[in-house]
Design a protein around this motif. Structure first.
Motif, mmCIF file in Angstrom:
data_model
loop_
_atom_site.group_PDB
_atom_site.id
_atom_site.type_symbol
_atom_site.label_atom_id
_atom_site.label_comp_id
_atom_site.label_asym_id
_atom_site.label_seq_id
_atom_site.Cartn_x
_atom_site.Cartn_y
_atom_site.Cartn_z
ATOM 1 N N VAL A 109 23.736 75.860 -22.384
ATOM 2 C CA VAL A 109 24.897 75.513 -23.212
ATOM 3 C C VAL A 109 25.712 74.410 -22.548
ATOM 4 N N TRP A 150 23.927 70.834 -22.814
ATOM 5 C CA TRP A 150 23.968 70.217 -24.133
ATOM 6 C C TRP A 150 25.391 69.893 -24.568
ATOM 7 N N ASN A 151 26.340 70.667 -24.065
ATOM 8 C CA ASN A 151 27.730 70.336 -24.352
ATOM 9 C C ASN A 151 28.123 69.027 -23.672
ATOM 10 N N LYS A 193 36.612 74.930 -18.560
ATOM 11 C CA LYS A 193 35.715 76.001 -18.135
ATOM 12 C C LYS A 193 36.135 76.614 -16.802
ATOM 13 N N GLN A 199 18.951 72.354 -30.431
ATOM 14 C CA GLN A 199 19.783 72.769 -29.306
ATOM 15 C C GLN A 199 21.265 72.506 -29.582
ATOM 16 N N THR A 230 24.012 75.536 -29.671
ATOM 17 C CA THR A 230 25.091 75.553 -28.682
ATOM 18 C C THR A 230 26.458 75.307 -29.291
ATOM 19 N N THR A 231 26.506 74.657 -30.450
ATOM 20 C CA THR A 231 27.787 74.389 -31.099
ATOM 21 C C THR A 231 28.281 75.591 -31.883
ATOM 22 N N ASP A 284 26.648 78.869 -32.093
ATOM 23 C CA ASP A 284 26.400 80.205 -31.538
ATOM 24 C C ASP A 284 25.965 80.076 -30.083
ATOM 25 N N PRO A 285 26.898 79.710 -29.187
ATOM 26 C CA PRO A 285 26.526 79.496 -27.781
ATOM 27 C C PRO A 285 25.994 80.746 -27.096
ATOM 28 N N ALA A 288 22.412 81.004 -28.030
ATOM 29 C CA ALA A 288 21.687 79.912 -27.380
ATOM 30 C C ALA A 288 21.405 80.250 -25.920
ATOM 31 N N ALA A 289 22.382 80.850 -25.242
ATOM 32 C CA ALA A 289 22.203 81.214 -23.834
ATOM 33 C C ALA A 289 21.118 82.273 -23.675
#
Length: 268
Positions: free
Chosen positions: A152, A155-156, A49, A134, A138-139, A141-142, A145-146
């Motif tokens: 995101v 939960w990741n 990231k 969740q 997040t897996t 369609d992040p 989800a945001a």
């Protein structure tokens, strides 16, 4: 592949736990390995990231560096100690029945691995049950989800932490190679059999159980490695799904195209 990275990157945690406690008991080493496993997942996410590395590059840099650090710690601080990193890292299924939990009063409670695996199973089921929505968002369609307020990143990290915990709890008894095979093989096979995510999770668990049972009896029949036999069965089942899956099978698709070509003249 994070599971593969964790199974090698936990070596420094094992060594540090030994140096702090001066014992080679499985519980202390698993705690140390678990902490390093979670730290490994955080590093992978950080490099991916923040440093904008590709995921495979982040995994490769992280686990090779941590594994090398563990080797250095062993050679410098534990070189004269009977600390078998190969046994700790790769495990041996045949030793599970004799690695018993004996209470202070002398009562035999059974194999330690049974309690560790059972506790891990309960925690993972609870985690999936509570956070399924969740995790799903997040897996797959992040971005959506945001927009709905779901964190995101959090939960990741929780997902990677659960992978770390599962890997560390398993590799001490079944071995790193088998852990990786069972993380990837059953899920990849189930992916070829259904497009429904919930069904895929159930099929994955069922395939893992079948692989374990068939692999054990294959090892007994051949008088060979249990882990090797289990991985072999996993590969064979994946190959069968790849060839004969009702919707994704290579030979199934060829047969369906052949039927369509044979029927097309009549249809016209």
């Amino acid at each position: 592949m994070v599971g593969d990275a964790i199974s090698h990157a936990v070596l420094p945690g094992i060594v540090i736990a030994f140096l702090l406690t001066n014992t080679r008991d499985s519980f202390e080493m698993i705690i140390g390995a678990a902490l390093l496993g979670i730290f490994c997942t955080f590093l992978i996410e950080f490099f991916h990231k923040r440093a904008k590395l590709q995921t495979d590059a982040a995994i490769g840099v992280t686990f090779t560096w941590l594994f090398a650090l563990g080797v250095i710690l062993i050679s410098v601080f534990a070189g004269q100690v009977d600390l078998d990193q190969e046994c700790v890292l790769y495990g041996e299924i045949a030793y599970v029945p004799i690695d018993l939990w004996i209470t202070d009063s002398g009562q035999n409670m059974g194999p330690r691995a049974l309690y560790i695996a059972s506790l891990t199973l309960i925690l993972i089921i609870l985690f999936i049950r509570v956070g399924f929505k969740q995790l799903y968002l997040t897996t797959f369609d992040p971005a959506f989800a945001a927009t709905t307020g779901v964190s995101v990143a959090l939960w990741n990290y929780l997902l990677m932490g659960s992978v770390s915990m599962t890997t560390v709890a398993a590799f001490d008894s079944v071995g790193a190679i088998l852990v990786v095979a069972l993380l990837v093989g059953p899920a990849a096979t189930a992916y070829l059999l259904t497009d429904n995510f919930k069904k895929m999770m159930l099929i994955t668990a069922l395939i893992a159980i079948i692989i374990s049972i068939l692999g054990y009896y294959l090892a007994v029949l051949l008088d060979g490695s249990i882990a090797g036999a289990v991985v072999t069965v996993a590969g064979l089942l994946f190959a069968l799904a790849y060839l004969f899956s009702p919707s994704q099978g290579l030979l199934t698709k060829k047969f369906q195209r052949k039927q369509i070509n044979e029927l097309s003249p009549d249809a016209s």
